[in-house]
Structures are given as C-alpha cells and as structure tokens.
Motif scaffolding. Structure first.
Motif, PDB file in Angstrom:
ATOM      1  N   MET A  34      50.537  22.133  18.363  1.00 16.34           N
ATOM      2  CA  MET A  34      48.979  22.615  18.281  1.00 16.34           C
ATOM      3  C   MET A  34      48.402  22.444  16.971  1.00 16.34           C
ATOM      4  O   MET A  34      47.276  22.217  16.879  1.00 16.34           O
ATOM      5  CB  MET A  34      49.095  23.991  18.744  1.00 16.34           C
ATOM      6  CG  MET A  34      49.269  24.490  19.989  1.00 16.34           C
ATOM      7  SD  MET A  34      48.164  23.495  21.136  1.00 16.34           S
ATOM      8  CE  MET A  34      46.567  24.503  20.870  1.00 16.34           C
ATOM      9  N   ARG A  35      49.250  22.419  15.879  1.00 15.43           N
ATOM     10  CA  ARG A  35      48.711  21.745  14.848  1.00 15.43           C
ATOM     11  C   ARG A  35      48.049  20.479  14.727  1.00 15.43           C
ATOM     12  O   ARG A  35      47.026  20.341  14.314  1.00 15.43           O
ATOM     13  CB  ARG A  35      49.840  22.109  13.624  1.00 15.43           C
ATOM     14  CG  ARG A  35      49.556  22.004  12.375  1.00 15.43           C
ATOM     15  CD  ARG A  35      50.927  22.286  11.779  1.00 15.43           C
ATOM     16  NE  ARG A  35      50.613  22.196  10.246  1.00 15.43           N
ATOM     17  CZ  ARG A  35      51.576  22.527   9.214  1.00 15.43           C
ATOM     18  NH1 ARG A  35      52.431  23.126   9.633  1.00 15.43           N
ATOM     19  NH2 ARG A  35      51.278  22.447   7.952  1.00 15.43           N
ATOM     20  N   VAL A  37      47.047  19.069  17.526  1.00 13.95           N
ATOM     21  CA  VAL A  37      46.008  19.025  18.135  1.00 13.95           C
ATOM     22  C   VAL A  37      44.656  19.417  17.442  1.00 13.95           C
ATOM     23  O   VAL A  37      43.707  18.893  17.629  1.00 13.95           O
ATOM     24  CB  VAL A  37      46.235  19.969  19.404  1.00 13.95           C
ATOM     25  CG1 VAL A  37      45.029  20.048  20.405  1.00 13.95           C
ATOM     26  CG2 VAL A  37      47.141  19.232  20.348  1.00 13.95           C
ATOM     27  N   ASN A  38      44.713  20.640  16.671  1.00 12.96           N
ATOM     28  CA  ASN A  38      43.745  21.250  16.167  1.00 12.96           C
ATOM     29  C   ASN A  38      43.387  20.159  14.771  1.00 12.96           C
ATOM     30  O   ASN A  38      42.207  20.218  14.633  1.00 12.96           O
ATOM     31  CB  ASN A  38      44.021  22.328  15.168  1.00 12.96           C
ATOM     32  CG  ASN A  38      44.637  23.712  16.014  1.00 12.96           C
ATOM     33  OD1 ASN A  38      44.020  23.546  17.206  1.00 12.96           O
ATOM     34  ND2 ASN A  38      45.111  24.669  15.709  1.00 12.96           N
ATOM     35  N   GLU A  39      43.946  19.306  14.400  1.00 13.07           N
ATOM     36  CA  GLU A  39      43.836  18.524  13.370  1.00 13.07           C
ATOM     37  C   GLU A  39      43.084  17.131  14.148  1.00 13.07           C
ATOM     38  O   GLU A  39      42.745  16.161  13.134  1.00 13.07           O
ATOM     39  CB  GLU A  39      44.920  17.890  12.569  1.00 13.07           C
ATOM     40  CG  GLU A  39      45.443  19.158  11.719  1.00 13.07           C
ATOM     41  CD  GLU A  39      46.709  18.954  10.882  1.00 13.07           C
ATOM     42  OE1 GLU A  39      47.359  17.908  11.200  1.00 13.07           O
ATOM     43  OE2 GLU A  39      47.210  19.586   9.962  1.00 13.07           O
TER      44      GLU A  39
ATOM     45  N   GLY B  22      43.678  21.832  25.980  1.00  9.94           N
ATOM     46  CA  GLY B  22      44.211  21.893  24.626  1.00  9.94           C
ATOM     47  C   GLY B  22      43.444  22.908  23.554  1.00  9.94           C
ATOM     48  O   GLY B  22      43.700  22.825  22.173  1.00  9.94           O
ATOM     49  N   ASN B  24      42.790  26.213  21.495  1.00  7.12           N
ATOM     50  CA  ASN B  24      43.800  27.360  21.343  1.00  7.12           C
ATOM     51  C   ASN B  24      42.877  28.572  21.415  1.00  7.12           C
ATOM     52  O   ASN B  24      41.702  28.937  21.583  1.00  7.12           O
ATOM     53  CB  ASN B  24      44.175  27.016  19.602  1.00  7.12           C
ATOM     54  CG  ASN B  24      42.768  27.027  18.751  1.00  7.12           C
ATOM     55  OD1 ASN B  24      42.298  28.029  18.800  1.00  7.12           O
ATOM     56  ND2 ASN B  24      42.790  26.183  17.953  1.00  7.12           N
ATOM     57  N   TYR B  40      39.732  32.553  11.252  1.00  8.43           N
ATOM     58  CA  TYR B  40      40.064  30.961  11.212  1.00  8.43           C
ATOM     59  C   TYR B  40      40.313  30.862   9.826  1.00  8.43           C
ATOM     60  O   TYR B  40      39.512  30.450   9.048  1.00  8.43           O
ATOM     61  CB  TYR B  40      39.214  29.982  11.826  1.00  8.43           C
ATOM     62  CG  TYR B  40      39.614  28.577  11.814  1.00  8.43           C
ATOM     63  CD1 TYR B  40      40.497  28.013  12.639  1.00  8.43           C
ATOM     64  CD2 TYR B  40      39.241  27.889  10.627  1.00  8.43           C
ATOM     65  CE1 TYR B  40      40.715  26.715  12.573  1.00  8.43           C
ATOM     66  CE2 TYR B  40      39.486  26.625  10.580  1.00  8.43           C
ATOM     67  CZ  TYR B  40      40.193  26.012  11.379  1.00  8.43           C
ATOM     68  OH  TYR B  40      40.811  24.725  11.382  1.00  8.43           O
ATOM     69  N   GLY B  43      44.145  26.867  10.777  1.00 10.50           N
ATOM     70  CA  GLY B  43      44.137  26.088  11.811  1.00 10.50           C
ATOM     71  C   GLY B  43      45.731  25.298  11.750  1.00 10.50           C
ATOM     72  O   GLY B  43      45.886  24.497  12.742  1.00 10.50           O
ATOM     73  N   GLN B  44      46.525  25.722  10.930  1.00  9.06           N
ATOM     74  CA  GLN B  44      47.970  25.087  10.698  1.00  9.06           C
ATOM     75  C   GLN B  44      49.145  26.106  10.735  1.00  9.06           C
ATOM     76  O   GLN B  44      50.355  25.442  10.628  1.00  9.06           O
ATOM     77  CB  GLN B  44      47.944  24.377   9.472  1.00  9.06           C
ATOM     78  CG  GLN B  44      47.026  23.307   9.340  1.00  9.06           C
ATOM     79  CD  GLN B  44      47.381  22.648   7.825  1.00  9.06           C
ATOM     80  OE1 GLN B  44      47.782  23.100   7.117  1.00  9.06           O
ATOM     81  NE2 GLN B  44      46.978  21.324   8.104  1.00  9.06           N
ATOM     82  N   GLY B  45      48.970  27.341  10.906  1.00  2.00           N
ATOM     83  CA  GLY B  45      50.121  28.266  11.294  1.00  2.00           C
ATOM     84  C   GLY B  45      50.158  28.671   9.924  1.00  2.00           C
ATOM     85  O   GLY B  45      51.380  29.266   9.780  1.00  2.00           O
ATOM     86  N   CYS B  62      45.832  30.549  16.278  1.00  2.00           N
ATOM     87  CA  CYS B  62      45.486  28.880  16.345  1.00  2.00           C
ATOM     88  C   CYS B  62      46.446  28.110  16.901  1.00  2.00           C
ATOM     89  O   CYS B  62      46.073  26.897  16.987  1.00  2.00           O
ATOM     90  CB  CYS B  62      45.133  28.903  14.580  1.00  2.00           C
ATOM     91  SG  CYS B  62      46.452  28.578  13.575  1.00  2.00           S
ATOM     92  N   LEU B  63      47.584  28.576  16.984  1.00  2.00           N
ATOM     93  CA  LEU B  63      48.688  27.618  17.519  1.00  2.00           C
ATOM     94  C   LEU B  63      49.118  27.791  18.863  1.00  2.00           C
ATOM     95  O   LEU B  63      50.030  27.212  19.500  1.00  2.00           O
ATOM     96  CB  LEU B  63      49.937  27.675  16.444  1.00  2.00           C
ATOM     97  CG  LEU B  63      49.745  27.218  15.016  1.00  2.00           C
ATOM     98  CD1 LEU B  63      51.057  27.263  14.397  1.00  2.00           C
ATOM     99  CD2 LEU B  63      49.215  26.092  15.006  1.00  2.00           C
ATOM    100  N   VAL B  64      48.243  28.819  19.337  1.00  2.00           N
ATOM    101  CA  VAL B  64      48.862  29.149  20.874  1.00  2.00           C
ATOM    102  C   VAL B  64      47.712  28.393  21.737  1.00  2.00           C
ATOM    103  O   VAL B  64      46.626  28.543  21.670  1.00  2.00           O
ATOM    104  CB  VAL B  64      48.499  30.724  21.014  1.00  2.00           C
ATOM    105  CG1 VAL B  64      48.696  31.120  22.678  1.00  2.00           C
ATOM    106  CG2 VAL B  64      49.528  31.498  20.319  1.00  2.00           C
TER     107      VAL B  64
END
Ligand SMILES: Cc1cc2nc3c(=O)[nH]c(=O)nc-3n(C[C@H](O)[C@H](O)[C@H](O)COP(=O)(O)OP(=O)(O)OC[C@H]3O[C@@H](n4cnc5c(N)ncnc54)[C@H](O)[C@@H]3O)c2cc1C
Ligand code: FES
Ligand code: FES
Lengths: 270, 161
Positions: A34-35, A37-39, B22, B24, B40, B43-45, B62-64
C-alpha cells in the motif's frame, strides 16, 4: 492510484494469475504494497488478494508448527504455542503495523526489514508454495525471491526448538520501535551439554536474511561458555559483506556484529 | 477505473460507499465520508497520524486497502466524544497540555484508546509501547504519556466502544 485489485477464493488461483503476470503483486497485510500504491509506484499495475482460510491458520501438531503466510505478527503474539517466536514478532514495527504485517510479507521485506524471516531462517523453516503445494527451504526462497515468476507462499513449516535453545536479538538505535542495524537469531540445540546442529541467521547484514555457516561450524560440539564460543565470535563476519544504509555503515555493522553475537550466545548459556 | 461498493460501520453508524481500486481507508474516511479526524501525515505507515481502530485494534488507515473493510467496525477520534462530553482521554490530553500543534493527537488518542480498552491499568512502559508507532514532533512525548496514564486513572478504559 492506477492499480487494479483482484480477489480470489484460494491462494492457488492467485498464484496462477501471478505466474502469468509480471505486473501483478500478491498482497498480504499491505504494509509495503500500500505504501508503494500511495507513492504511485509504477513497477506493478495490479494487486492480488486471496480469502483462503489456510493463509490465516496456525496448526500445531506435536513439535511440528505450520503458520499460514497471512498470519499477522499480532496473531503470533496472541498464540501461546508460538511463544518462542514472540520476541521476533514483537520486534516488528509498532502495534498498528503488527496488526497488519504478515509472515508472508516479511519473507519478501526489503533490507533492512525481515526480522521475523531471520528468526524463521534460524529455525530451518520450509515454505509451502500455493501452486501445487510445492515445498522449498526458506533459504532458497530468500535467495531467489526477486526471480520471475513470483510465487505465492501459502504457509511456513518448522519444528519447535528445544526448550531454551532459540534466541533472538534485534539491535536498533531507537527503542522500543526501531529499524534493525543487526538482527541475530540462533537455534542452539544441545546434546550432553555440547552444541549439535547450531543454526545462526543474520538480518540486515545482506540484501536478505542469511545463514552464517562459519559461525555455525565453529559452534559445533562446543559448550556455551566464553571459551567454547571464542572461535565462533572470531568468525562472526566471515563471508558477510553488510550493506551501508541510513542506519549504519557496512564497517559499523561488521564491528558490532561480534559483540552482539557474543552477548546472544552467552545469554543462551545463562 | 472500477468502483466497488463497501459497507462498514463508522463509529457505530452504517456507511455504504463506493471506493476506487487501490484507494486507502484514510482517503475514503476523509474525502469520501468527510470524517477529517484521522490525519494524513506520511502515507507510508511511519507517522501514525492516520491511526484508526478496526474491530477495536489499531490500524494505519493510510495502508489499509479500503475495499477489505467490508463488514468491519471502524472507530476514529471523531466518534470519541459522546453524550455531549469528551472521552476521559480527550479531557486528560487537554488538561495535561498533551497537544501542541495537534496533528499527531487523533492518532495518539486512538492508539491510547486501544490500549486502555484492553488494559485499563497500564504501566508507563505499556503506554510507551502502545504509542511507539506514533510520531509527535512537538511535545517530546512526556505530556502524552502522562495524559494517557491520567486518563486510565479517570477510568477511560471502562467506557465501552
Ligand atoms: C512503519 C513501518 C515499520 C516497519 N517495521 C518493520 C520492522 O521493524 N521489522 C520488519 O521486519 N519489517 C518492518 N516493516 C516492514 C513490513 O511491515 C513487514 O516486513 C511486514 O511483515 C510485511 O508484510 P505485509 O503482509 O504487510 O506485506 P505486503 O505489503 O502485503 O507485501 C510485501 C511483499 O511481500 C509479498 N508478499 C506478501 N505476502 C506474500 C505471500 N503470501 N506470498 C508471496 N509474496 C508475498 C508482496 O508481493 C510484496 O512484495 C515496517 C513497515 C513499516 C511501514
Ligand atoms: S499517514 Fe498513515 S502512518 Fe503516516
Ligand atoms: S502535538 Fe504537534 S506533532 Fe504532536
């Protein structure tokens, strides 16, 4: 966010699709995926999920332990029969990460991650792949993990270590949650107070967690005391060329590895 | 891009939304539903500002992947205050000056809530462990740790979710 997401009933179906699609990635807990994907990571365009209950099961039969690849660090911590893995599972991230991060994902985590994988490597774990239930040594999976086609891991199988034989230490600069500069796992079974069949694995000392045969050989037939471990400590970094990253230089990792190996081995003696 | 329907409970209320492939959970909560309480940060955990509870356990929203939330119970800071009053955790944060800029506060509150719901009488080390995935760049953490211990004294954990 230009990925597509597909969900399958079984891990085998996901594995089938993955084997034919280089732009697909299997997702466990998603803490890495997901990291990316977010990036807006462009190296993959679809994400595969599986509802397969086998992924989330822990089976313990006598000394044989099978842990589904979708089992989270928090689930390991909540499982009394997996107490020998609790220290390693607890060392991964903070509480929220541990609720999400899976065993399967940890086997593919990039340097300097893979703390649980380091523990599993020292336990001589084997993995079962979802396609055809093929078995593979974890060491082989780690070595080939970037190779196409990518596999889906269904579960990890290991033999419960002898009482008190398994030790784990993660060295990081921040406590209680920090990235590893060195992780060491040791399985030190003994027969008549002599070590027999030692397994030592390092995390963060190479691109993937690795076994350290030089140390294992130096421990064979020895006693767990200062004199008995001297040769093993001297061989601590034989054959190891650690990477340099933001956490530590290669030189520093090599300097401190013998110190922490010695502490771990003597801790095992007490 | 396909849209997928997802239904879950947010702070006890039923929600039905269409989510993107995709997308989150944080994005769905903030932009889709308008609950702006989870923040936010990265966005990286890594920062923990987006921490929410999923079925009572802390997760980094943000990672779900939002579409995996079908049928789940999600709690955010937006649902903490009830019956016209703040949660004891929120009172303790205010009284103890545990928020400066306040950006980390919603994540800290949810991480603390998960702890106190499970363990109403935590030790200082338990608190430090519980918020170890949450970064605060203002307070130096001490006021936050003290506020969580104070909230435990006030009986925050005894209120059910
Ligand atoms: C803030 C933060 C802190 C972290 N701290 C640590 C730490 O202290 N120690 C540590 O070891 N790691 C850490 N990690 C890294 C990561 O969370 C863990 O390694 C975790 O176990 C990865 O699992 P996952 O299920 O989330 O992986 P995912 O994101 O789902 O996947 C990661 C990779 O593994 C592959 N994969 C996942 N499951 C399977 C499977 N069953 N079969 C085949 N391939 C699979 C995916 O395709 C992907 O390439 C951290 C991450 C974050 C964001
Ligand atoms: S925004 Fe989710 S952890 Fe920072
Ligand atoms: S109060 Fe500003 S980051 Fe914590």
């Amino acid at each position: 966010m230009s990925v597509s997401v597909k969900t399958f009933d079984t891990a085998a179906e996901a594995a089938q699709v993955l084997s034919n699609d280089r732009a697909a990635r299997f997702m466990g807990g998603g803490t890495w995926i997901m990291r990316a994907v977010n990036e807006g990571n462009q190296s993959f365009s679809s994400v595969l999920l599986a509802r397969d209950p086998v992924l989330r099961q822990v089976q313990v039969q006598g000394d044989r332990v099978v842990i589904g690849a979708g089992v989270t660090m928090a689930q390991i911590l909540g499982h009394g029969e997996l107490a020998f893995l609790h220290r390693a599972a607890k060392s991964v991230g903070g509480p929220a990460i541990r609720n999400m991060a899976t065993v399967g994902g940890n086997l593919f985590a990039w340097h300097p991650y893979g703390d649980l994988a380091t523990a599993l490597l020292a336990l001589d774990a084997t993995v079962t792949l979802a396609s055809g239930n093929q078995q593979q040594a974890l060491a082989d999976l780690l070595r080939d993990r970037e190779r196409e086609p990518r596999p889906v891991v269904l579960s990890v199988t290991l033999t419960r270590p002898q009482q008190g034989a398994f030790r784990f230490r993660k060295v990081s600069r921040v406590k209680p949650k920090g990235i590893s500069l060195l992780t060491i796992a040791a399985n030190l079974p003994q027969a008549s107070e002599r070590i027999s069949g030692a397994r030592i694995a390092y995390g963060s000392m190479a691109d993937t967690p690795v076994r350290v045969p030089a140390v294992e050989q130096a421990l064979e037939g020895k006693t767990l005391d200062e004199a008995g471990i001297a040769q093993a400590v001297a061989a601590a970094t034989n054959g190891i060329e650690p990477p340099t990253d933001a956490i530590a230089s290669s030189w520093y990792r090599k300097e401190v590895a013998p110190v922490h190996l010695k502490r771990l081995l003597l801790e095992a003696a007490s | 891009m396909t849209k997928k329907p997802v239904q879950f409970k947010l702070n006890g209320a039923d929600k039905a939304v269409f989510v993107d492939d995709g997308q989150n959970l944080l994005d769905v909560l903030r932009r889709g539903i308008g609950d702006l309480s989870p923040k936010y940060g990265c966005g990286q955990g890594t920062c923990g500002a987006c921490t929410v509870l999923v079925d009572g356990e802390p997760h980094l929203s943000c990672l779900v992947l939002a579409e995996t939330m079908e049928g789940r119970q999600i709690s955010t800071t937006g649902g903490l205050a009830r019956d016209g009053g703040l949660d004891p955790l929120q009172d303790a944060f205010m009284d103890g000056f545990a928020a400066q800029c306040g950006f980390c506060t919603p994540g800290m509150l949810m991480a603390a809530k998960a702890l106190l719901d499970r363990n109403p009488n935590p030790s200082r080390d338990d608190v430090i462990e519980a918020i170890s995935g949450n970064i605060c760049r203002c307070t130096g953490y001490e006021p936050i740790i003290n506020a969580i211990l104070d909230a435990a004294q006030r009986g925050s954990g005894q209120r059910t979710a």
